[in-house]
Design an enzyme around this catalytic site. Structure first.
Site, PDB file in Angstrom:
ATOM      1  N   SER A 255       0.949  -1.044   0.166  1.00 53.48           N
ATOM      2  CA  SER A 255      -0.210  -0.055  -0.163  1.00 53.48           C
ATOM      3  C   SER A 255       0.803   1.233   0.060  1.00 53.48           C
ATOM      4  CB  SER A 255      -1.021  -0.071   1.041  1.00 53.48           C
ATOM      5  OG  SER A 255      -1.781   1.277   1.050  1.00 53.48           O
ATOM      6  N   GLU A 381      -9.386  -3.650  -5.113  1.00 53.08           N
ATOM      7  CA  GLU A 381      -8.338  -2.616  -4.621  1.00 53.08           C
ATOM      8  C   GLU A 381      -9.453  -1.598  -4.092  1.00 53.08           C
ATOM      9  OE1 GLU A 381      -5.707  -2.420  -3.221  1.00 53.08           O
ATOM     10  OE2 GLU A 381      -4.341  -3.762  -4.623  1.00 53.08           O
ATOM     11  N   HIS A 491      -8.063  -4.518  -0.910  1.00 53.82           N
ATOM     12  CA  HIS A 491      -6.859  -3.919  -0.508  1.00 53.82           C
ATOM     13  C   HIS A 491      -6.232  -4.468   1.095  1.00 53.82           C
ATOM     14  CE1 HIS A 491      -3.777  -0.973  -0.718  1.00 53.82           C
ATOM     15  NE2 HIS A 491      -3.952  -0.927   0.633  1.00 53.82           N
TER      16      HIS A 491
END
Length: 572
Positions: A255, A381, A491
């Protein structure tokens, strides 16, 4: 409200798991083996490990086959007049030091949702990604510390490969204590390919990524990235003492950590300064950001809320206001669960120093570290970051949303064309390949598809296409946890694979040793190198018989190309 309550229940359950052990959202530490317990009573039976750094002795702890040294400071505390300045290296260490506990996390932002999102859901999300950090390592401005985990038998002549972990959290939350490096080092020993693991804290939110013309003129942009870079220089100076080889360093992040890895590949004209020889990016690439003055609105708001608008030198004023005053102002800024979603208030921007141009422009210019790399994404995501947009119910609403936040300088015609690539058809949205399921609201899956592609999938595909013919690279897609209600393979779901009992951890270890995830001779399922003419990606999926397959990396090809081109013209 039934759907939102169900989602709140799912996230609350995940929060309970997360808070039961120091772990990251959606993952667990690899503590199932009695060889690598988090708290091992055998630590008291054997003499604790001691490492000499300069004229200081640092005492750590032993866990199974690993030695752990936590909370080692690598810079002067960024407090007082050092707030909002570049990090400064410490003088040589002296005296006896304890390295048995993690240092404080850097100041965290609270995770809050807009008022139109149900209260139960807001509480659940806050529990998952906010309060857990305070539970394990309370935050503090004095936070620039790092941690080293090494095989217990390592010596200064072991020359082991080193992996530096950079945590994620949207540049707003996160810390090192939620990632167990012992699981990685322990597994590397089992594979016969031992590594040394390093992780560092870095400044977040306005403390590390304040933007505006004042910041640019003072040359103090992207301080969080500067913190990371200084920690990497620390590794070059000291890692031999722990058994590591400073010439064999891989930087690895997820991330915001993966975006950071990419920024380190792009800075300094692509010159690594010998700080690393390989890179691994889980959900992050060349972020489509523009000049640091694009954050002027947030700077002006912080100045106003702290009372520094009455000062002739607002930046100097921000350095002198009490910590709690500054903190209250920062905490009122939008977080990544705010309505604007992934258009973050605090993130790396072009400052003329660390970043000379928009990241994607630097890629086109060839300002890229020529090192082997791995880059991958989770399939869905955008889902987690689009929950706040549940009040968007029509195409007109969505177009207005894009114009207001994600693409304010794009023309109506460009946005209309974008929406043709992302039709008003829930079955085509994110979570992908779930049909009409997961509709939190009429436009939720559409918003999630665009958000995830603009920030994650588009930059990854763009980077792979631009660089795979010039440097060795490998791609992956995580499709596990697809059945998670409403958010799918969201995510951070890939963290289970890399820090839990997953094969991605093995590939990371082999890459760190050999600059090839398959190792020297190949182990497990072969992961083919990326070829832009015939692009392939490893896919990790929920299947007992085929947990990993290799497939063509061509999903949403035209849409992702358009997103990449649009972000080149209109960076955030």
């Amino acid at each position: 409200m039934l759907n939102l309550r169900m989602l709140a229940a799912v996230l609350a359950a995940q929060a309970m798991v997360a808070c039961a052990t120091p772990s990251v959202p959606f993952t667990v530490q690899d503590a199932s083996s009695d060889q690598y317990p988090v708290n091992d009573s055998s630590e008291s039976a054997a003499p604790p490990p001691v490492i000499r750094l300069d004229d200081a002795l640092f005492t750590g702890t032993t866990s199974g086959k690993t030695n752990r040294f936590y909370g080692i400071p690598f810079a002067y505390p960024p407090i007082g007049d050092r707030r909002l300045r570049k990090p400064e290296p410490l003088p040589p260490y002296e005296g006896d030091r304890s390295a048995t506990a993690y240092g404080s996390s850097c100041p965290q932002m609270p995770m809050t949702l807009p008022s139109w999102v149900e209260g139960d859901l807001s509480k659940a999300l806050n529990s998952v990604v906010g309060s857990m950090y305070e539970s394990f390592t309370p935050d503090n401005e004095d936070c620039l510390t790092l941690n080293v985990v090494a095989p217990s038998g390592a010596t200064p002549t072991s020359n082991l490969p080193v992996v530096i972990w950079i945590f994620g959290g949207g540049f707003e939350i996160g810390g090192t204590a939620t990632y167990d490096g012992s699981s990685v080092v322990g597994r590397s020993i089992d594979l016969g390919q031992p590594v040394v693991f390093v992780s560092m804290n870095y400044r977040l939110a306005a403390y590390g990524f304040l933007a505006g013309k004042e910041v640019k003129e003072a040359g103090v942009g992207n301080l969080g990235l500067q913190d990371q870079r200084l920690a990497m220089r620390w590794v070059q100076k000291y890692i031999r003492n722990f058994g590591g080889d400073p010439s064999k360093v891989t930087i690895w992040g997820e991330s915001a950590g993966a975006i950071s890895v990419n920024m380190h590949m792009l800075t300094n004209g692509g010159d690594t300064e010998g700080l690393f020889r390989g890179a691994i990016m889980q959900s992050g690439g060349p972020l489509p950001v523009g000049d640091i003055t694009h954050g002027q609105k947030e700077y002006d708001e912080i100045v106003k809320l702290t009372g520094c608008d009455r000062s002739k030198d607002t930046l100097a004023c921000l350095r002198t206001v009490p910590y709690e005053t500054f903190r209250r102002a920062v905490n009122l800024s939008p977080n990544f669960f705010a309505y604007q979603g992934l258009v973050l208030a605090w993130l790396p921007r072009v400052d003329g120093d660390f970043l000379k141009a928009p990241p994607q422009h630097l890629v086109l210019q060839g300002s890229v570290a020529n090192v082997p790399f791995i880059s991958g994404n989770c399939d869905d995501e955008g889902s987690l970051f689009s929950i706040a947009s549940v009040n968007i119910s029509t195409s007109a609403d969505f177009k207005a949303y894009l114009k207001l936040f994600m693409m304010p300088t794009a023309s109506d015609a460009q946005i209309d064309l974008l929406l043709r690539y992302y039709p008003d058809t829930p079955a085509a949205g994110c979570p992908f390949d779930t049909g009409l399921k997961n509709m939190l609201s009429p436009q939720f899956k559409r918003v999630a598809a665009v958000s995830g592609d603009f920030v994650f999938h588009g930059p990854r595909r763009f980077f792979m296409k631009q660089r795979s013919s010039k440097q060795r690279s490998w791609a992956f897609i995580n499709k596990r946890m697809k059945d998670t209600p409403f958010i799918g393979s969201a995510h951070a779901t890939d963290l289970i694979n890399s820090f839990g009992n997953g094969e991605l951890k093995d590939y990371v270890i082999r890459f760190t040793n050999n600059l090839d995830p398959n190792g020297k001779t190949g182990m497990g399922i072969n992961w083919p190198q990326y070829d832009v003419a015939k692009p392939k990606a490893a896919v990790f999926q929920d299947s007992t018989f085929w947990p990993m397959i290799v497939t063509d990396d061509n999903y949403r090809n035209q849409a992702l190309d358009f997103v990449a081109n649009l972000s080149l013209i209109h960076p955030i």
